[in-house]
Design a protein around this motif. Structure first.
Motif, PDB file in Angstrom:
ATOM      1  N   ARG A 402      47.501  33.237  41.358  1.00  0.00           N
ATOM      2  CA  ARG A 402      48.230  33.444  42.195  1.00  0.00           C
ATOM      3  C   ARG A 402      48.641  32.004  42.983  1.00  0.00           C
ATOM      4  NH1 ARG A 402      44.818  36.971  46.002  1.00  0.00           N
ATOM      5  NH2 ARG A 402      45.432  38.757  45.228  1.00  0.00           N
TER       6      ARG A 402
ATOM      7  N   TYR B  13      37.836  40.369  52.317  1.00  0.00           N
ATOM      8  CA  TYR B  13      38.457  39.067  52.282  1.00  0.00           C
ATOM      9  C   TYR B  13      38.143  38.484  53.782  1.00  0.00           C
ATOM     10  CZ  TYR B  13      40.869  40.002  47.954  1.00  0.00           C
ATOM     11  OH  TYR B  13      41.192  40.334  46.645  1.00  0.00           O
ATOM     12  N   VAL B  15      39.227  35.375  55.793  1.00  0.00           N
ATOM     13  CA  VAL B  15      40.160  34.108  55.994  1.00  0.00           C
ATOM     14  C   VAL B  15      40.064  33.815  57.426  1.00  0.00           C
ATOM     15  CG1 VAL B  15      42.503  33.544  55.545  1.00  0.00           C
ATOM     16  CG2 VAL B  15      41.805  35.398  54.243  1.00  0.00           C
ATOM     17  N   VAL B  20      39.826  40.818  56.106  1.00  0.00           N
ATOM     18  CA  VAL B  20      40.696  41.608  55.556  1.00  0.00           C
ATOM     19  C   VAL B  20      39.918  42.623  54.663  1.00  0.00           C
ATOM     20  CG1 VAL B  20      42.792  41.981  54.207  1.00  0.00           C
ATOM     21  CG2 VAL B  20      42.502  39.936  55.751  1.00  0.00           C
ATOM     22  N   ALA B  22      40.372  44.909  52.253  1.00  0.00           N
ATOM     23  CA  ALA B  22      41.233  45.327  51.233  1.00  0.00           C
ATOM     24  C   ALA B  22      41.060  46.652  50.498  1.00  0.00           C
ATOM     25  CB  ALA B  22      41.624  44.455  50.036  1.00  0.00           C
ATOM     26  N   PRO B  41      51.385  52.211  49.675  1.00  0.00           N
ATOM     27  CA  PRO B  41      52.162  50.985  50.483  1.00  0.00           C
ATOM     28  C   PRO B  41      51.655  49.758  50.119  1.00  0.00           C
ATOM     29  CG  PRO B  41      50.878  52.227  52.061  1.00  0.00           C
ATOM     30  CD  PRO B  41      51.058  52.883  50.530  1.00  0.00           C
ATOM     31  N   SER B  42      52.836  48.744  50.361  1.00  0.00           N
ATOM     32  CA  SER B  42      52.203  47.370  50.284  1.00  0.00           C
ATOM     33  C   SER B  42      51.007  46.915  50.857  1.00  0.00           C
ATOM     34  CB  SER B  42      53.322  46.464  50.687  1.00  0.00           C
ATOM     35  OG  SER B  42      53.045  45.051  50.224  1.00  0.00           O
ATOM     36  N   GLY B  43      49.908  46.096  50.397  1.00  0.00           N
ATOM     37  CA  GLY B  43      48.659  45.863  51.389  1.00  0.00           C
ATOM     38  C   GLY B  43      47.654  46.907  51.030  1.00  0.00           C
ATOM     39  N   SER B  44      47.942  48.086  50.382  1.00  0.00           N
ATOM     40  CA  SER B  44      46.761  49.084  50.417  1.00  0.00           C
ATOM     41  C   SER B  44      45.851  49.042  49.708  1.00  0.00           C
ATOM     42  CB  SER B  44      47.536  50.504  50.156  1.00  0.00           C
ATOM     43  OG  SER B  44      48.268  50.313  49.135  1.00  0.00           O
ATOM     44  N   GLY B  45      45.715  47.720  48.695  1.00  0.00           N
ATOM     45  CA  GLY B  45      44.598  47.622  48.001  1.00  0.00           C
ATOM     46  C   GLY B  45      44.740  47.824  46.556  1.00  0.00           C
ATOM     47  N   LYS B  46      45.936  48.180  46.005  1.00  0.00           N
ATOM     48  CA  LYS B  46      46.247  48.441  44.494  1.00  0.00           C
ATOM     49  C   LYS B  46      45.760  47.212  43.634  1.00  0.00           C
ATOM     50  CE  LYS B  46      50.519  49.232  45.471  1.00  0.00           C
ATOM     51  NZ  LYS B  46      50.810  48.667  46.641  1.00  0.00           N
ATOM     52  N   SER B  47      46.434  46.202  43.970  1.00  0.00           N
ATOM     53  CA  SER B  47      46.113  45.014  43.131  1.00  0.00           C
ATOM     54  C   SER B  47      44.689  44.567  43.077  1.00  0.00           C
ATOM     55  CB  SER B  47      47.032  43.814  43.652  1.00  0.00           C
ATOM     56  OG  SER B  47      48.552  44.170  43.044  1.00  0.00           O
ATOM     57  N   THR B  48      44.142  44.625  44.338  1.00  0.00           N
ATOM     58  CA  THR B  48      42.755  44.461  44.491  1.00  0.00           C
ATOM     59  C   THR B  48      41.990  45.233  43.573  1.00  0.00           C
ATOM     60  OG1 THR B  48      43.143  43.762  46.786  1.00  0.00           O
ATOM     61  CG2 THR B  48      40.915  44.242  46.347  1.00  0.00           C
ATOM     62  N   GLU B 172      52.287  46.546  38.368  1.00  0.00           N
ATOM     63  CA  GLU B 172      53.825  46.629  38.710  1.00  0.00           C
ATOM     64  C   GLU B 172      54.559  45.652  37.477  1.00  0.00           C
ATOM     65  OE1 GLU B 172      55.360  45.995  42.654  1.00  0.00           O
ATOM     66  OE2 GLU B 172      53.316  45.708  43.387  1.00  0.00           O
ATOM     67  N   HIS B 205      55.483  50.562  42.634  1.00  0.00           N
ATOM     68  CA  HIS B 205      56.166  51.228  44.007  1.00  0.00           C
ATOM     69  C   HIS B 205      56.989  52.453  43.849  1.00  0.00           C
ATOM     70  CE1 HIS B 205      55.062  47.680  46.029  1.00  0.00           C
ATOM     71  NE2 HIS B 205      54.527  48.364  46.909  1.00  0.00           N
TER      72      HIS B 205
HETATM   73  N1  LIG Z   1      42.871  36.202  47.967  1.00  0.00           N
HETATM   74  C1  LIG Z   1      42.703  37.165  49.232  1.00  0.00           C
HETATM   75  N2  LIG Z   1      42.481  36.525  50.365  1.00  0.00           N
HETATM   76  C2  LIG Z   1      42.571  37.268  51.597  1.00  0.00           C
HETATM   77  N3  LIG Z   1      43.297  38.548  51.771  1.00  0.00           N
HETATM   78  C3  LIG Z   1      43.642  39.143  50.472  1.00  0.00           C
HETATM   79  C4  LIG Z   1      43.358  38.287  49.074  1.00  0.00           C
HETATM   80  N4  LIG Z   1      44.134  39.015  48.339  1.00  0.00           N
HETATM   81  C5  LIG Z   1      44.748  40.310  48.933  1.00  0.00           C
HETATM   82  N5  LIG Z   1      44.173  40.229  50.202  1.00  0.00           N
HETATM   83  C6  LIG Z   1      44.589  41.169  51.319  1.00  0.00           C
HETATM   84  O1  LIG Z   1      44.153  42.222  50.946  1.00  0.00           O
HETATM   85  C7  LIG Z   1      45.041  43.464  51.076  1.00  0.00           C
HETATM   86  C8  LIG Z   1      45.208  44.190  49.857  1.00  0.00           C
HETATM   87  O2  LIG Z   1      46.020  43.517  49.251  1.00  0.00           O
HETATM   88  P1  LIG Z   1      46.389  43.916  47.607  1.00  0.00           P
HETATM   89  O3  LIG Z   1      47.096  42.642  46.843  1.00  0.00           O
HETATM   90  O4  LIG Z   1      45.567  44.861  46.917  1.00  0.00           O
HETATM   91  O5  LIG Z   1      47.728  44.784  48.019  1.00  0.00           O
HETATM   92  P2  LIG Z   1      48.693  45.895  47.052  1.00  0.00           P
HETATM   93  O6  LIG Z   1      48.444  47.066  47.493  1.00  0.00           O
HETATM   94  O7  LIG Z   1      48.763  45.281  45.892  1.00  0.00           O
HETATM   95  O8  LIG Z   1      50.275  45.333  48.023  1.00  0.00           O
HETATM   96  P3  LIG Z   1      51.527  45.051  47.260  1.00  0.00           P
HETATM   97  O9  LIG Z   1      52.068  46.321  46.884  1.00  0.00           O
HETATM   98  O10 LIG Z   1      52.322  44.523  48.118  1.00  0.00           O
HETATM   99  O11 LIG Z   1      51.296  44.361  45.797  1.00  0.00           O
HETATM  100  C9  LIG Z   1      46.228  42.807  51.784  1.00  0.00           C
HETATM  101  O12 LIG Z   1      46.073  42.944  53.241  1.00  0.00           O
HETATM  102  C10 LIG Z   1      45.903  41.445  51.369  1.00  0.00           C
HETATM  103  O13 LIG Z   1      46.647  40.618  52.502  1.00  0.00           O
END
Ligand SMILES: Nc1ncnc2c1ncn2[C@@H]1O[C@H](COP(=O)(O)OP(=O)(O)OP(=O)(O)O)[C@@H](O)[C@H]1O
Ligand SMILES: [Mg+2]
Lengths: 404, 267
Positions: A402, B13, B15, B20, B22, B41-48, B172, B205
């Motif tokens: 990242r 997380y 911060v 947060v 996730a 939706p964005s921020g819903s935790g998919k990447s996590t 993605e 998305h």
């Molecule tokens: N390293 C981190 N430190 C703090 N918060 C984090 C970290 N990584 C992710 N988050 C938070 O965790 C939540 C989920 O993030 P994530 O990346 O899983 O979303 P996403 O579903 O993949 O979104 P997008 O569609 O925008 O990629 C978000 O609110 C993000 O701000």
């Protein structure tokens, strides 16, 4: 991952940033080059001293009048009047003594034809050529007869002969003037070069010591006695010489010597020691530049780790283990330092050769200095590369990926 | 038995003062051969979730079984081996090494897989095979900056394929690509899923991209909101055949063959 592969990856990475790699190496090159040059200079000086010691004569023991080391007898060397020709004669009976020559030193203006020269006038004895292992080139050295009669005869050092009579000319039989008195030239010494104190031994005129005493200076004492021992084991002979002189000078048990006995080895060892200290000091100063070079490597490696954070993250994400990344960066640092070290050794050789050519300073590069410089370069790479490498290996893959 | 099984997965997380959450208890089982499209939706935790599934990150709590084995019990080196051999990861931003040829990029995972003991020729052959299966065999010597986005993503897919993983995780992968190129890339994923039986989990998305999968999972606020089979799955190969060929992205090189062509050339 195999070490060969790691090397290849490191080379590729370094190749991607040639300018930076070269500049980083420069610190190493200069550091190693400086160390090698300094050591070469020091070793060259040491070798010269050893040569001079050899040329000074074998098994030599010097006795000087006066003793600047003893409190109370603090007279300038040459000023003391504590030695006599009889002292010298007495030393001939000391066991282990082979040759003895009394010495009186002077300086003066010498003239031959229209040539004029100021030089050392060394009054000595007939044993002198044997003590110093110094043959005559033209004519002959003076005889016991000349010493007994304080004859005005002169044996010239090669520099004096060249200056007054021209090079490769046999001047024996000619008359010259020393301090305005006529002397007959009876011989010329072969060339010997620098003495153990850096003076030009060939810029001297030898006459019987009695002549200097009576005809030039009007004194009774002598300045020094040169003794050579039969064997190379000079220390016991030197001690015996000291005992004889103390007895002759009637010195009590608590009295300090009023003369100084030193073997050639002692004189040489002091100078060798001094030179070694100088060499160590110079090498240490040069070593600082090596250290700075090492810090330069660390600095660049840290920048590189930061810059390549995403690359590291990716490598971790596709299966690199921490130790793979550690090794990769460590090897990069080592490659820089080893290459730098190698070029530095080349630079050291070049600089040493240049110094030898331009300043006529002898240099000598000891083989183990090359090994040491190389080893030190590698160690610098490992030492200063380790911290950045560990930093890289400890990165979290997600955070690294990242990283902006 | 499910290849991937997560239970009550939580990732938090912290911060500064803010916490947060996730992931707030995600549950999901994926069987071998499934093609799961993850949306939300964005921020819903998919990447996590994806990072945890890919053994790139560890959950705060909850269980993750990979092939029945508890991932939380594995050492760092074991996780590295899983990332290397078992799971291929495809990123939205391609993440290719710059100033490194496509071939070298694809070979990279081999270097961490005893592949360095492999003969260079053998490594090249395998990397060329992988490049061939994404239709880029003729671009092996190109650098990433000489390739279009779609081509770069295909190189990244080839890289994910090189160690013949049983699972591909793609976050993605079409996010930076235009519609036509997206369909091309989805075609490759579909083919890998159907022909090689590779289990795929893919974040997107776009709902129409999701329809190339067999199952749809929808995230909301760190939990799975919808989890259903896709009834009428789209077929990228057919759609591409129907589409007009795109303009070649490197005008002087006729090498960028239309995908319908290279789809046939599966190794
Ligand atoms: N390293 C981190 N430190 C703090 N918060 C984090 C970290 N990584 C992710 N988050 C938070 O965790 C939540 C989920 O993030 P994530 O990346 O899983 O979303 P996403 O579903 O993949 O979104 P997008 O569609 O925008 O990629 C978000 O609110 C993000 O701000
Ligand atoms: Mg995301």
């Amino acid at each position: 991952m195999s070490i060969l592969m790691t090397f290849r990856i490191a080379l590729k990475a370094l190749n991607r940033n040639k300018m930076r790699t070269v500049l980083t190496m420069l610190g190493m090159i200069i550091g190693v080059g400086a160390v090698i040059t300094m050591v070469a200079l020091g070793r060259g000086a040491q070798a010269t001293i050893e040569d001079q010691v050899k040329s000074a004569g074998t098994n030599l023991i010097n006795v000087n009048a006066g003793n600047f080391q003893a409190a109370g007898v603090r007279q300038g060397q040459g000023m003391a009047t504590t030695l006599t020709a009889d002292d010298a004669a007495a030393l001939r009976d000391v066991p282990g003594v082979q040759y003895v020559a009394a010495g009186v030193n002077s300086r003066g203006q010498v003239i031959a034809g229209n040539q004029n020269w100021s030089t050392r006038i060394e009054g000595t004895d007939v044993d002198f050529p044997d003590i110093r292992v110094w043959p005559v080139r033209y004519g002959m050295f003076f005889t016991q007869q000349d010493v007994n009669s304080a004859a005005k005869v002169a044996v010239l050092g090669s520099v004096v002969a060249d200056t007054l009579f021209g090079p490769d000319v046999d001047p024996t039989g000619q008359i010259m003037r020393i301090r305005n008195q006529p002397f007959k030239v009876i011989g010329v010494m072969t060339s010997k070069g620098q003495g153990s104190f850096g003076q030009d031994q060939d810029d001297t005129i030898f006459t019987p010591y009695t002549t200097v005493q009576k005809k030039l200076q009007g004194i009774q004492h002598i300045n020094n006695i040169s003794v050579s021992s039969v064997t190379a084991n000079t220390a016991p002979v030197a001690a015996a010489v000291g005992e004889v002189l103390r007895a002759r000078h009637k010195l009590g048990p608590g009295d300090p010597d009023d003369f100084m006995v030193r073997t050639q080895e002692e004189i040489a060892s002091v100078r060798t020691e001094t030179t070694r200290t100088m060499t160590t000091l110079l090498a240490a100063i040069a070593g600082v530049s090596l250290l700075v070079g090492g810090i330069g490597i660390m600095n660049i490696m840290l920048v590189s780790v930061t810059e390549r954070t995403r690359e590291i993250g990716l490598r971790l994400a596709i299966g690199a283990r921490g130790k793979d990344v550690l090794l990769q960066f460590l090897v990069e640092a080592i490659v820089i330092s080893l290459f730098g070290g190698l070029l530095g050794i080349g630079l050291g050789f070049g600089l040493s050769a240049a110094v030898e050519n331009f300043f006529q300073w002898p240099t000598s590069i000891p083989p183990n200095a090359i090994g040491m410089a190389f080893g030190f370069a590698a160690a610098t790479g490992v030492f200063f590369g380790f911290y950045p490498a560990r930093k890289a290996a400890g990165l979290d893959p997600i955070e690294a990926l990242r990283y902006e | 038995m499910a290849v991937i099984s997560v239970k009550d997965l939580v990732k938090t997380y912290i911060v500064g003062e803010v916490t947060v959450r996730a992931l707030r208890g995600a549950n999901m089982d994926v069987e071998a051969g499934e093609f799961v499209a993850v949306t939300g939706p964005s921020g819903s935790g998919k990447s996590t979730l994806m990072h945890i599934l890919g053994c790139l990150d560890r959950p705060t709590s909850g269980q993750y079984l990979l092939d029945g084995k508890d991932v939380s019990r594995m050492s760092k080196d074991e996780l590295a081996a899983i990332r290397n051999i078992k799971i291929g990861f495809v990123f939205q931003g391609f993440n290719l090494l710059s100033r490194t040829t496509a071939l070298d990029n694809v070979e990279l995972p081999l270097l961490y897989n005893g592949g360095s003991k492999m003969k260079t020729a053998e490594r090249h052959r395998r990397a060329m095979d992988a490049l061939g299966s994404v239709g880029l065999a003729d671009r092996y010597h190109h650098y990433p900056n000489q390739l279009s986005g779609g081509q770069q993503q295909r190189v990244a897919i080839a890289r994910a394929l090189i160690n013949q993983p049983s699972i591909i995780l793609a976050d993605e992968p079409t996010g930076n690509l235009d519609t036509h190129t997206s369909v091309e890339v989805m075609g490759i994923f579909q083919r890998l899923n159907i022909e090689r039986g590779i289990t795929i989990i893919l974040i997107t998305h776009e709902t129409d991209i999701a329809e190339y999968g067999t199952r749809l999972v929808r995230f909301r606020d760190g939990r799975i909101q919808i989890d259903q089979q896709i009834t009428n799955r789209r077929d990228a190969a057919k759609e591409l055949a129907a589409l007009p060929p795109p303009e070649p992205d490197l005008p002087n090189e006729p090498a960028d063959v239309v995908p319908a062509d290279h789809l046939g050339g599966v190794s």
